[in-house]
Every structure is written in structure tokens, then in C-alpha cells.
Motif scaffolding. Structure first.
Motif, short mmCIF file in Angstrom:
data_model
loop_
_atom_site.label_atom_id
_atom_site.label_comp_id
_atom_site.label_asym_id
_atom_site.label_seq_id
_atom_site.Cartn_x
_atom_site.Cartn_y
_atom_site.Cartn_z
N UNK A 114 0.91 -1.03 -0.04
CA UNK A 114 0.00 -0.09 0.11
C UNK A 114 0.79 1.25 -0.02
N UNK A 115 2.07 1.24 0.77
CA UNK A 115 3.05 2.34 0.72
C UNK A 115 3.45 2.75 -0.73
N UNK A 116 3.70 1.46 -1.29
CA UNK A 116 4.49 1.76 -2.63
C UNK A 116 3.27 2.16 -3.90
N UNK A 117 2.00 1.93 -3.41
CA UNK A 117 1.02 2.42 -4.21
C UNK A 117 0.97 4.17 -4.10
N UNK A 118 1.11 4.62 -2.92
CA UNK A 118 1.24 5.91 -2.31
C UNK A 118 2.48 6.58 -3.12
N UNK A 119 3.50 5.97 -3.22
CA UNK A 119 4.72 6.20 -3.72
C UNK A 119 4.38 6.55 -5.44
N UNK A 120 3.72 5.70 -5.91
CA UNK A 120 3.43 5.85 -7.31
C UNK A 120 2.49 7.09 -7.50
N UNK A 121 1.45 7.15 -6.79
CA UNK A 121 0.63 8.45 -6.80
C UNK A 121 1.39 9.64 -6.39
N UNK A 122 2.38 9.79 -5.86
CA UNK A 122 3.29 11.01 -5.61
C UNK A 122 4.38 11.01 -6.89
N UNK A 123 4.47 10.12 -7.46
CA UNK A 123 5.53 10.28 -8.88
C UNK A 123 6.81 9.71 -8.30
N UNK A 124 6.68 8.86 -7.08
CA UNK A 124 8.13 8.70 -6.60
C UNK A 124 8.54 7.10 -6.63
N UNK A 125 7.69 6.30 -7.47
CA UNK A 125 7.76 4.97 -7.39
C UNK A 125 9.17 4.58 -8.59
N UNK A 126 9.43 5.14 -9.16
CA UNK A 126 10.55 4.74 -10.30
C UNK A 126 11.67 5.16 -9.34
N UNK A 127 11.79 6.44 -8.67
CA UNK A 127 12.89 6.44 -8.12
C UNK A 127 13.15 5.82 -6.91
N UNK A 131 16.19 3.08 -6.18
CA UNK A 131 16.90 2.63 -4.83
C UNK A 131 17.13 1.34 -4.65
N UNK A 132 15.92 0.57 -4.99
CA UNK A 132 16.02 -0.87 -4.73
C UNK A 132 17.29 -1.39 -5.21
N UNK A 133 17.36 -0.85 -6.32
CA UNK A 133 18.41 -1.91 -7.20
C UNK A 133 20.13 -1.44 -6.85
N UNK A 134 20.23 -0.36 -5.67
CA UNK A 134 21.38 0.03 -5.38
C UNK A 134 22.10 -1.28 -4.67
N UNK A 135 23.54 -1.49 -4.84
CA UNK A 135 24.08 -2.79 -4.34
C UNK A 135 23.60 -2.81 -3.01
N UNK A 149 14.20 4.77 2.10
CA UNK A 149 14.13 5.76 1.12
C UNK A 149 13.17 7.19 1.55
N UNK A 150 12.41 6.97 2.35
CA UNK A 150 11.72 8.25 2.84
C UNK A 150 12.45 9.20 3.46
N UNK A 151 13.67 8.90 3.64
CA UNK A 151 14.57 10.02 4.26
C UNK A 151 15.53 10.57 3.44
#
Length: 203
Positions: A114-127, A131-135, A149-151
Motif C-alpha cells: 500500500x505504501x508503494x501505491x502511495x509512492x506511485x501516486x506521488x510520482x516517486x515509485x520509479x525513484x 533505490x532498490x537496485x542499489x547494491x 527511502x523516505x529520508x
């Protein structure tokens, strides 16, 4: 009558409490209430002692803090003459502690999907995906990834915290809802704080 002042570590904490308080149909300046409520951003938990000194005898003081910082609140209250030894004593005085921190409480309450859906709504999901792909974060628990990621960008913590609080109150429906058979409960320390504010302003 003395006002009710709620001491909060930062702007995101104040925004979350403001959303939850408003969801009860209340305002910080409510002519129908016996006491005015001030949600005070202390700009850092290390300022709690100074704030308690300033407000002593002038207001009913409540508060919220993160677990790693509760020692500062205990120290400040002891200096005011309160016999506080642990978290239960803090709660009796209207000071509540997030198990890790506020963001973690919100993420666990809503769930990572559900938090990721909120990120998508805010235009932050691709970012977030980048971030998840960082080693150093690849393969880590999604809740931990979201928490970090939030901070990672100026203003994101405040914006996300406010939106997650709105999700808890159903004031802003998801654009692409994740199945959720029952409403997400408000995290315990936040629910307890809002209930304490309610009791004080109507006393």
C-alpha cells in the motif's frame, strides 16, 4: 485555561498528528473545545528539555518520540520532578513512544504494498525502484527499503508521512487500491496520543 501543547520531534511528526486530529473532526483552534491545542515542532528531540522548562506550569504538555530518543524525554521530565522510570510511566503522563520511529509505525500499519501505491501516486515509485537496485539495498526487506527511502531526499519524509497518515484515515483514497479487507489500524502510540489530546481538550 492553559492550552494543550503536544511536543513533536519534527515537521513530519506534527503533520501526521495534525491529520489524525483533523480526522476526528477537530481543529487545533476549536472554539468548542475547553482548551486550545498546539502541535509544536521542536526541531529535534534534544530540545525537549528546554521546551518542558519553558512550558512548566503554563500548559498541559503531551508528546511523541521515537524509541532511540525516549531517554531525552525521560531526562527532561525527571528534571521537572516527575518520577518516570520507563515507557509505561511516560504513557501515563501522555508521552508515547514509537517502537522504532514514526515512519516505521506508518509503513507497518499500511503494509509495503500500500505504501508503494502511495509512492506511485506521488510520482516517486520509479525513484524507489532505482533505490532498490542499489547494491547495498538490493534484496533487503521492502519495509526497510521504504523506511530508508523516505529520508533520502529533502521534503520527501514530510510529504510521505502526511500522505500515509491520510491513508490511515481514509481521507484520501488510493488511485490504484491494494486489496485491504479491513481498515488499517492507527499505530498504537499515535492512537494513544490522539486519545490523550481528546481527553485534555474536553476536560
Amino acid at each position: 485555561m492553559p492550552p494543550v501543547v503536544v511536543l513533536l520531534e519534527g515537521a513530519s511528526d506534527a503533520a501526521v498528528v495534525e491529520v489524525l486530529w483533523a480526522a476526528r473532526g477537530r481543529r487545533t483552534r476549536d472554539p468548542a473545545a475547553a482548551h486550545e491545542v498546539e502541535l509544536r515542532d521542536m526541531r529535534g528531540i534534544t530540545n525537549v528539555g528546554r521546551q518542558l522548562d519553558e512550558l512548566a506550569g503554563r500548559a498541559t504538555v503531551l508528546g511523541l518520540c521515537d524509541a532511540p530518543e525516549e531517554r531525552f524525554v525521560l531526562r527532561g521530565l525527571r528534571r521537572q520532578g516527575y518520577a518516570v522510570a520507563d515507557r509505561a510511566d511516560l504513557a501515563r503522563l501522555g508521552f508515547h513512544v514509537c517502537d522504532r520511529d514514526l515512519e516505521d509505525e506508518l509503513i507497518r500499519a499500511l503494509g509495503p504494498d500500500r505504501v508503494q501505491v502511495v509512492l506511485e501516486e506521488l510520482g516517486e515509485l520509479e525513484r524507489f525502484r532505482a533505490f532498490q537496485r542499489q547494491p547495498q539495498w538490493r534484496g533487503r526487506d521492502v519495509g526497510d527499503q521504504l523506511h530508508r527511502f523516505a529520508g533520502t531526499a529533502s521534503g520527501r519524509k514530510l510529504l510521505l508521512a502526511r500522505r500515509l497518515a491520510e491513508e490511515l484515515t481514509d481521507r484520501s483514497p488510493l488511485t490504484s487500491p491494494v486489496p485491504c479487507p479491513t481498515p488499517s489500524p492507527v499505530p498504537r502510540p499515535l492512537a494513544a496520543l490522539v486519545a490523550d489530546i481528546e481527553r485534555r481538550v474536553t476536560a
